[in-house]
Design a protein around this motif. Structure first.
Motif, PDB file in Angstrom:
ATOM      1  N   GLY A 211       7.928 -16.106   9.479  1.00  0.00           N
ATOM      2  CA  GLY A 211       8.717 -15.176   9.592  1.00  0.00           C
ATOM      3  C   GLY A 211       8.074 -14.502   9.917  1.00  0.00           C
ATOM      4  N   SER A 212       8.386 -13.940  11.125  1.00  0.00           N
ATOM      5  CA  SER A 212       7.126 -12.668  12.156  1.00  0.00           C
ATOM      6  C   SER A 212       7.193 -11.525  11.215  1.00  0.00           C
ATOM      7  CB  SER A 212       7.842 -12.643  13.524  1.00  0.00           C
ATOM      8  OG  SER A 212       7.448 -14.365  14.088  1.00  0.00           O
ATOM      9  N   TRP A 213       8.322 -10.770  10.599  1.00  0.00           N
ATOM     10  CA  TRP A 213       8.442  -9.481  10.292  1.00  0.00           C
ATOM     11  C   TRP A 213       7.159  -9.794   9.290  1.00  0.00           C
ATOM     12  CZ3 TRP A 213       8.541  -5.430  13.169  1.00  0.00           C
ATOM     13  CH2 TRP A 213      10.128  -5.522  14.319  1.00  0.00           C
ATOM     14  N   ARG A 214       7.689 -10.576   8.268  1.00  0.00           N
ATOM     15  CA  ARG A 214       7.086 -10.392   7.466  1.00  0.00           C
ATOM     16  C   ARG A 214       5.252 -10.594   7.662  1.00  0.00           C
ATOM     17  NH1 ARG A 214       9.450 -15.069   3.017  1.00  0.00           N
ATOM     18  NH2 ARG A 214      11.581 -14.036   2.810  1.00  0.00           N
ATOM     19  N   VAL A 215       4.678 -11.381   8.674  1.00  0.00           N
ATOM     20  CA  VAL A 215       3.537 -11.155   9.585  1.00  0.00           C
ATOM     21  C   VAL A 215       2.858  -9.854  10.055  1.00  0.00           C
ATOM     22  CG1 VAL A 215       1.300 -12.257  10.673  1.00  0.00           C
ATOM     23  CG2 VAL A 215       3.142 -13.489   8.839  1.00  0.00           C
ATOM     24  N   PHE A 216       3.721  -9.345  10.453  1.00  0.00           N
ATOM     25  CA  PHE A 216       3.487  -7.946  11.249  1.00  0.00           C
ATOM     26  C   PHE A 216       3.958  -7.081  10.556  1.00  0.00           C
ATOM     27  CE2 PHE A 216       5.792  -4.486  13.647  1.00  0.00           C
ATOM     28  CZ  PHE A 216       4.900  -4.783  14.938  1.00  0.00           C
ATOM     29  N   LEU A 217       4.375  -6.720   9.437  1.00  0.00           N
ATOM     30  CA  LEU A 217       4.739  -5.614   8.072  1.00  0.00           C
ATOM     31  C   LEU A 217       2.750  -5.452   7.325  1.00  0.00           C
ATOM     32  CD1 LEU A 217       7.996  -5.460   7.337  1.00  0.00           C
ATOM     33  CD2 LEU A 217       6.904  -3.900   9.118  1.00  0.00           C
ATOM     34  N   ALA A 218       2.927  -6.885   6.961  1.00  0.00           N
ATOM     35  CA  ALA A 218       0.938  -7.060   6.491  1.00  0.00           C
ATOM     36  C   ALA A 218       0.205  -6.779   7.462  1.00  0.00           C
ATOM     37  CB  ALA A 218       1.103  -8.542   5.692  1.00  0.00           C
ATOM     38  N   GLY A 219       0.259  -6.786   8.580  1.00  0.00           N
ATOM     39  CA  GLY A 219      -0.829  -6.743   9.145  1.00  0.00           C
ATOM     40  C   GLY A 219      -1.073  -5.572   9.576  1.00  0.00           C
ATOM     41  N   HIS A 220      -0.371  -4.125   9.563  1.00  0.00           N
ATOM     42  CA  HIS A 220      -0.066  -2.646   8.994  1.00  0.00           C
ATOM     43  C   HIS A 220      -0.115  -2.303   7.985  1.00  0.00           C
ATOM     44  CE1 HIS A 220       2.446  -3.053  13.203  1.00  0.00           C
ATOM     45  NE2 HIS A 220       2.197  -1.692  13.655  1.00  0.00           N
ATOM     46  N   ALA A 221      -0.874  -2.840   6.845  1.00  0.00           N
ATOM     47  CA  ALA A 221      -0.761  -2.159   5.351  1.00  0.00           C
ATOM     48  C   ALA A 221      -1.956  -3.350   5.589  1.00  0.00           C
ATOM     49  CB  ALA A 221      -0.811  -3.865   4.364  1.00  0.00           C
ATOM     50  N   ALA A 222      -2.407  -3.504   6.597  1.00  0.00           N
ATOM     51  CA  ALA A 222      -4.188  -3.960   6.735  1.00  0.00           C
ATOM     52  C   ALA A 222      -4.713  -3.139   7.638  1.00  0.00           C
ATOM     53  CB  ALA A 222      -5.286  -5.425   7.426  1.00  0.00           C
ATOM     54  N   LEU A 223      -4.745  -2.397   8.533  1.00  0.00           N
ATOM     55  CA  LEU A 223      -5.030  -0.876   9.368  1.00  0.00           C
ATOM     56  C   LEU A 223      -4.527  -0.278   8.206  1.00  0.00           C
ATOM     57  CD1 LEU A 223      -5.627  -0.027  11.816  1.00  0.00           C
ATOM     58  CD2 LEU A 223      -3.151   0.679  12.441  1.00  0.00           C
ATOM     59  N   LEU A 224      -3.688   0.137   7.626  1.00  0.00           N
ATOM     60  CA  LEU A 224      -3.120   1.100   6.638  1.00  0.00           C
ATOM     61  C   LEU A 224      -4.568   1.291   5.295  1.00  0.00           C
ATOM     62  CD1 LEU A 224      -2.123   3.900   6.110  1.00  0.00           C
ATOM     63  CD2 LEU A 224      -0.406   2.334   3.784  1.00  0.00           C
ATOM     64  N   ALA A 225      -5.249   0.111   5.277  1.00  0.00           N
ATOM     65  CA  ALA A 225      -6.832  -0.141   4.283  1.00  0.00           C
ATOM     66  C   ALA A 225      -8.020   0.397   4.630  1.00  0.00           C
ATOM     67  CB  ALA A 225      -6.352  -1.335   3.875  1.00  0.00           C
ATOM     68  N   ALA A 226      -8.060   0.056   6.321  1.00  0.00           N
ATOM     69  CA  ALA A 226      -9.013   0.688   7.041  1.00  0.00           C
ATOM     70  C   ALA A 226      -8.727   2.307   7.434  1.00  0.00           C
ATOM     71  CB  ALA A 226      -9.060   0.543   8.748  1.00  0.00           C
TER      72      ALA A 226
END
Length: 430
Positions: free
Chosen positions: A305-320
């Motif tokens: 599902g696209s939204w699971r991956v999409f929100l996980a990507g913002h979690a990566a940005l938050l970690a950065a």
């Protein structure tokens, strides 16, 4: 205006089964041709992007606020014309290539004008014209990718395109770095070579991208009744659809807390004391991670599902963001931050367009994608100006801290408000 009766549309023209075997998962030639155009064009644009922050701040002496205004223009001005590009691409049975060609050509012509611009207003006008070209071409290009792919493979198609696009983003800063080291008037040489490369990209688009897409599958969404000639009103009416509205709102909320790439690189330079001549290499880390992860995360979006991956990507940005705010000064810091930054783009850029395509009818595909892109681009425009103002008033750490809190809050709201439509793989009949 569209008739929102999906049951009637589905019964009138049921979704076709995807072809079996490898042909069902093959990447369309149109996607590969557009990927080649984006690769070449990104070499050109990223050459400029890699040196622009240093050129403006160190070379012309702009303050963080002044740079924030220009960066906002560079990254957000395209929002003002995306709907125009999407609208004209959809009219007349689909003029996607023609509109995209005009947009790529306009951006190419702006590269040599940077040689003549030396003040804030003139640079702003050149960057605005360059971003106008980007705004005109983005939605038609993404519509061509979507229309050339099946719903079950759109994530992969966008992932492959973004991987090719990012190959150019990887080569562009490297080319700028080599030119700066090899020439005396380095910035002028970068802008000149950038124009030549951009012209080559326009030529490839003209010769190798077909004017008409070859849609591989007709879905229930694509077969809904449509007006004979799309209008701005019919494009904006897509926001009445729950899935399109939620997609746009989520993209807008998260865009308000997405600090631009240039500020990320300037923050890293200040934290680590990177010499000016090495600054152009910082985008390579982001581009490398993006390149490696774009296609795999696109396939993962098709499966999970696209939204699971999409929100996980913002979690990566938050970690950065968290790493940039931490007291860690280890040698691995830039690699970790840039890897997370690239992961963010790989999980969000093409994935968002694949997710939005599922809910947008074929006849308004370009206009509908432009609606989503416009909301996101306007939000990032506001973020660039706000972040630059906050940096000038309170310092870089306070500004980044505020952006981190805003991103965490936006991600929480987006998770609760996210579209709940089935994944593309679930839409296709077994």
């Amino acid at each position: 205006m569209y008739v929102a009766d999906s049951r009637a549309a589905a019964s009138a023209e049921p979704a076709a089964r995807p072809p079996a075997g490898r042909r069902g998962t093959a990447i369309a030639p149109t996607v590969l041709a557009l990927g080649s155009v984006s690769l070449i064009t990104d070499v050109s644009s990223e050459m400029v992007t890699a040196v622009l922050p240093l050129y403006l701040v160190a070379g012309l002496g702009l303050s963080p606020l002044g740079f924030g205004l220009l960066d906002g223009v560079y990254n957000g001005f395209s929002a003002l014309v995306r709907l125009v590009g999407g609208h004209f691409a959809d009219r007349g049975g689909g003029r996607h290539k023609s509109v995209a060609l005009f947009g790529y050509g306009l951006s190419a012509l702006c590269k040599p004008l940077l040689l003549l611009a030396a003040t804030l207003p003139t640079i702003g006008m050149v960057l605005a014209a360059d971003r106008t070209g980007k705004g005109l071409r983005t939605a038609p290009r993404d519509a061509l990718i979507s229309l050339s792919s099946t719903p079950a493979t759109r994530g992969r198609a966008f992932g492959v395109h973004r991987a090719m696009d990012t190959t150019g983003a990887l080569l562009g800063p490297l080319a700028a770095f080599l030119i700066l080291r090899a020439t005396t008037d380095g910035y002028d040489a970068v802008f000149t070579v950038s124009f030549c490369v951009a012209a080559l990209g326009v030529l490839v688009l003209l010769l190798f991208v077909p004017r008409r897409h070859g849609a591989q599958q007709v879905t229930a969404e694509d077969s809904r009744p449509a007006p004979a000639r799309p209008t701005f009103r019919s494009a904006l009416a897509l926001l009445r659809r729950r899935e399109v509205r939620r997609t746009t709102v989520c993209a807008l909320l998260l865009g308000l807390a997405t600090v631009s790439d240039s500020f990320i690189y300037l923050l890293l330079q200040r934290r680590l004391g990177v010499p000016d001549q090495w600054f152009a290499l910082l985008p390579l880390g982001t581009a490398a991670a993006f390149l490696l992860l774009a296609a795999p995360l696109g396939r993962l979006a098709d499966r999970l599902g696209s939204w699971r991956v999409f929100l996980a990507g913002h979690a990566a940005l938050l970690a950065a963001y968290g790493l940039l705010l931490s007291s860690w000064h280890g040698s691995a810091l830039p690699y970790a931050v840039l890897a997370l930054h690239g992961c963010f783009y790989a999980a969000t850029d093409g994935v968002l367009m694949a997710a939005a395509s599922t809910a947008i009818p074929q006849e308004l595909r370009s206009s509908g994608l432009a609606v989503v892109q416009t909301g996101q681009a306007l939000a990032r425009f506001v973020c660039s100006i706000g972040f630059g103002a906050a940096w000038t008033a309170w310092g870089d750490r306070t500004a980044l801290g505020a952006a981190t809190v805003a991103l965490a809050a936006g991600a929480a709201v987006a998770y609760a408000f996210r579209p709940t439509a089935p994944t593309p793989a679930e839409v296709v009949p077994a």
